[in-house]
Scaffold this motif. Structure first.
Motif, short mmCIF file in Angstrom:
data_model
loop_
_atom_site.label_atom_id
_atom_site.label_comp_id
_atom_site.label_asym_id
_atom_site.label_seq_id
_atom_site.Cartn_x
_atom_site.Cartn_y
_atom_site.Cartn_z
N ASP A 229 34.11 34.18 49.19
CA ASP A 229 32.65 34.24 49.06
C ASP A 229 32.10 32.81 48.99
N PRO A 230 31.82 32.19 50.15
CA PRO A 230 31.33 30.81 50.15
C PRO A 230 30.02 30.61 49.39
N PRO A 231 29.03 31.52 49.52
CA PRO A 231 27.78 31.27 48.79
C PRO A 231 28.00 31.11 47.29
N LYS A 232 28.88 31.92 46.72
CA LYS A 232 29.15 31.82 45.29
C LYS A 232 30.33 30.90 44.98
N ARG A 233 30.93 30.37 46.02
CA ARG A 233 32.13 29.55 45.87
C ARG A 233 33.17 30.27 45.01
N GLU A 234 33.50 31.46 45.45
CA GLU A 234 34.47 32.28 44.71
C GLU A 234 35.51 32.85 45.66
N VAL A 235 36.70 33.04 45.11
CA VAL A 235 37.71 33.86 45.76
C VAL A 235 37.84 35.12 44.91
N ARG A 236 37.59 36.26 45.52
CA ARG A 236 37.67 37.52 44.77
C ARG A 236 38.77 38.39 45.34
N VAL A 237 39.63 38.88 44.47
CA VAL A 237 40.73 39.75 44.88
C VAL A 237 40.56 41.09 44.17
N LYS A 238 40.62 42.15 44.95
CA LYS A 238 40.48 43.50 44.40
C LYS A 238 41.78 44.27 44.58
N MET A 239 42.35 44.77 43.47
CA MET A 239 43.56 45.58 43.55
C MET A 239 43.15 47.01 43.86
N GLY A 240 43.68 47.57 44.95
CA GLY A 240 43.23 48.87 45.43
C GLY A 240 44.21 49.98 45.15
N PRO A 241 44.08 51.10 45.87
CA PRO A 241 44.92 52.28 45.63
C PRO A 241 46.30 52.14 46.27
N ILE A 242 47.15 53.11 45.98
CA ILE A 242 48.43 53.22 46.68
C ILE A 242 48.19 53.87 48.03
N VAL A 243 48.81 53.33 49.08
CA VAL A 243 48.60 53.86 50.43
C VAL A 243 49.93 54.12 51.10
N THR A 244 49.92 54.97 52.11
CA THR A 244 51.10 55.24 52.92
C THR A 244 51.30 54.10 53.92
N PRO A 245 52.46 54.05 54.61
CA PRO A 245 52.63 53.00 55.63
C PRO A 245 51.54 53.03 56.70
N GLY A 246 50.92 54.19 56.92
CA GLY A 246 49.83 54.29 57.88
C GLY A 246 48.48 53.88 57.33
N GLY A 247 48.45 53.49 56.04
CA GLY A 247 47.20 53.02 55.46
C GLY A 247 46.34 54.09 54.83
N VAL A 248 46.88 55.31 54.68
CA VAL A 248 46.11 56.41 54.07
C VAL A 248 46.24 56.34 52.55
N ALA A 249 45.10 56.27 51.86
CA ALA A 249 45.12 56.18 50.40
C ALA A 249 45.56 57.51 49.80
N ILE A 250 46.49 57.45 48.84
CA ILE A 250 46.98 58.68 48.20
C ILE A 250 46.76 58.62 46.70
N GLY A 251 45.81 57.81 46.26
CA GLY A 251 45.50 57.74 44.83
C GLY A 251 46.14 56.54 44.17
N GLY A 252 46.26 56.65 42.84
CA GLY A 252 46.89 55.56 42.10
C GLY A 252 45.99 54.36 41.91
N ASP A 253 44.68 54.59 41.82
CA ASP A 253 43.75 53.48 41.58
C ASP A 253 44.06 52.83 40.23
N VAL A 254 43.86 51.53 40.16
CA VAL A 254 44.11 50.83 38.90
C VAL A 254 42.84 50.86 38.05
N PRO A 255 42.97 50.77 36.71
CA PRO A 255 41.78 50.76 35.86
C PRO A 255 40.88 49.57 36.20
N GLU A 256 39.59 49.72 35.93
CA GLU A 256 38.63 48.67 36.31
C GLU A 256 38.91 47.35 35.60
N TYR A 257 39.46 47.41 34.36
CA TYR A 257 39.62 46.16 33.62
C TYR A 257 40.72 45.27 34.20
N ARG A 258 41.53 45.78 35.11
CA ARG A 258 42.49 44.91 35.79
C ARG A 258 42.45 45.12 37.30
#
Length: 466
Positions: A229-258
């Motif tokens: 994010d150049p305007p804010k001069r930030e690097v933001r990383v979001k940890m997402g769900p568990i996915v299959t090798p084909g990229g299909v999300a199957i759940g397992g989202d992490v809590p918001e605090y991490r």
């Protein structure tokens, strides 16, 4: 474009030479070498180039276990140090002492998709205990949603109980280590390393970062995204769900605090592609951060896969391939060595042209050209639409060539009419791709215009940084 598309394109190039078509019809498969020549640039880059490329940083948020080839890696406590902060590991040991059990209400900030912060407040329960495995001791903390998971898995935690604990390593202010129970690494470590690489690139010219993916048991992957994010001069990383090798999300989202990691960057930088970088099933990407001039100002630009689309993807390489093919097949006495060499060169050039339709571009004529010529931005390399349209066009050309080089013709209509009948699906596909590309090209153009007048650039100029 995908490798299959390039391979088909090479076969199509061979069919433009009647002598090679005649050989194929006679069962002589030597002309298939043209398809190999068309695939050659990607073969060189992905089988050799990426292994010899320089890497200044290797971000491995969840190292693989050497025996099982997935994360988390089972380690001894004595193997952990502050360098492993935020990485995901497993430790097996015995509860030596329960330090605290607690509950209460906690507030923390989370980031939405636009980068805006909001405050979340919720009830929590927690436990903190000392785990020993014979090589050392480490403090283990389970908190919030992770506490609930931990309790369901192991029941009540008591002294003397043996546990296999998954979690990420954290470091307290006094330098001591903690293992925070979780099912994923913390994204903060990824964000901080990328931010450090950008700042070093601004001072020293270039830094190349390799980001490894997160493979979990069951041949599934933990998806995460990296957003600059150049305007804010930030690097933001979001940890997402568990996915299959084909990229299909199957759940397992992490809590918001991490779920989010944010690192500030002290120098101006530009992201040349408007979408976040997504890492999941395939081997993680490599990104080069290079010091560059933009609108008269010094910034850092990103380049995806810096070892890709170099000399192997040049027209120069195509000439070399043609020369090598001609020399070899002439020496072994193949009667159509000249046609085979020309077709091989054209096949490799088709690969270069097809990739030029995308974003990365290529260094077209080294050593005369020194840098990559930007692509036409008609679509991403993995776009099903552009790959299908190209492959269909090439198959149509093969049918067309076999028909016009056969006497009598199996399909007795004019060449122009047959070609039009064969390629109309590709015409429609490319038309849709071009229409779609206008939106993305406009977004990139607006992004670059925005950078030009960005206050974040001016701030550094005032203190003499630019």
């Amino acid at each position: 474009m995908r490798g299959f598309t390039h391979y088909i394109s090479g076969l199509a190039a061979a069919t433009f030479f009647p002598a090679l078509v005649s050989d194929l019809r006679a069962g002589i498969l030597i002309p298939v070498i043209v398809a190999a020549a068309a695939y050659f640039p990607d073969f060189v880059d992905f089988k050799f180039g990426k292994f010899f490329a320089r890497r200044d940083y290797e971000i491995d948020p969840a190292p693989w276990d050497e025996k099982k080839h997935y994360a988390p890696k089972l380690v001894k406590i004595s193997e952990l140090s502050g360098k492993n902060r935020y990485q995901f590991f497993a430790v097996e040991g015995t509860v030596r002492e329960v330090l605290s059990r607690g509950s209460g209400r906690v507030s923390y900030k989370v980031i939405d998709g636009e980068g805006n912060e909001r405050l979340v407040s919720e009830e929590y329960r927690s436990i903190v205990f000392i785990l020993s495995d014979g090589t050392g001791e480490i403090t283990v903390e389970a908190f919030g949603d992770d506490y609930r998971f931990f309790e369901e898995e192991f029941g009540e935690i008591e002294e003397g109980k043996k546990l296999l604990v998954f979690g990420y390593v954290d470091v307290d202010e006094d330098g001591s280590l903690r293992l925070v129970v979780s099912d994923a690494p913390h994204p903060q470590g990824i964000a901080e390393t990328i931010a450090r690489a950008i700042e070093e690139a601004y001072r020293e010219g270039e830094r190349i970062v390799k980001i490894h993916n997160i493979r979990l048991p069951g041949d599934v992957y933990r998806r995460f995204t990296v957003h600059l994010d150049p305007p804010k001069r930030e690097v933001r990383v979001k940890m997402g769900p568990i996915v299959t090798p084909g990229g299909v999300a199957i759940g397992g989202d992490v809590p918001e605090y991490r779920r989010y990691g944010i690192a500030k960057v002290d120098v101006p930088f530009i992201k040349t592609y408007p979408k976040p970088t997504r890492i999941d099933s395939f081997s993680g990407p490599e990104i080069a951060f290079r010091k560059a001039e933009f609108k008269g100002k010094t910034v850092v630009k990103d380049r995806f896969l810096p070892w890709h689309h170099g000399f192997s993807h040049s027209l120069t390489m195509g000439m070399i391939i043609g020369l090598v093919v001609f020399t070899f097949f002439r020496l072994i006495g193949y009667g159509h060595a000249t046609e085979l060499a020309l077709a091989s060169m054209i096949g490799q050039w088709l690969h270069v042209f097809e990739d030029q339709l995308g974003f990365m571009g290529s260094n077209l004529l080294p050593p005369l050209t020194k840098d990559v010529v930007p692509g036409f931005k008609l679509g991403e390399s993995g776009s099903g639409l552009t790959n299908f349209s190209t492959a269909w066009l090439m198959i149509a050309l093969m049918i067309w060539n076999f028909n016009r080089f056969t006497d009598p013709r199996p399909i007795p209509i004019s060449d122009a009419k047959l070609l039009l009948l064969l390629i109309w699906p590709s015409i429609i596909g490319f038309g849709i791709a071009i229409a779609r590309s206008f939106r993305l090209r406009r977004e990139i153009s607006e992004l670059m215009d925005y950078y030009t007048n960005l206050d974040a650039f001016e701030e550094l100029e005032e203190v003499g940084g630019i």
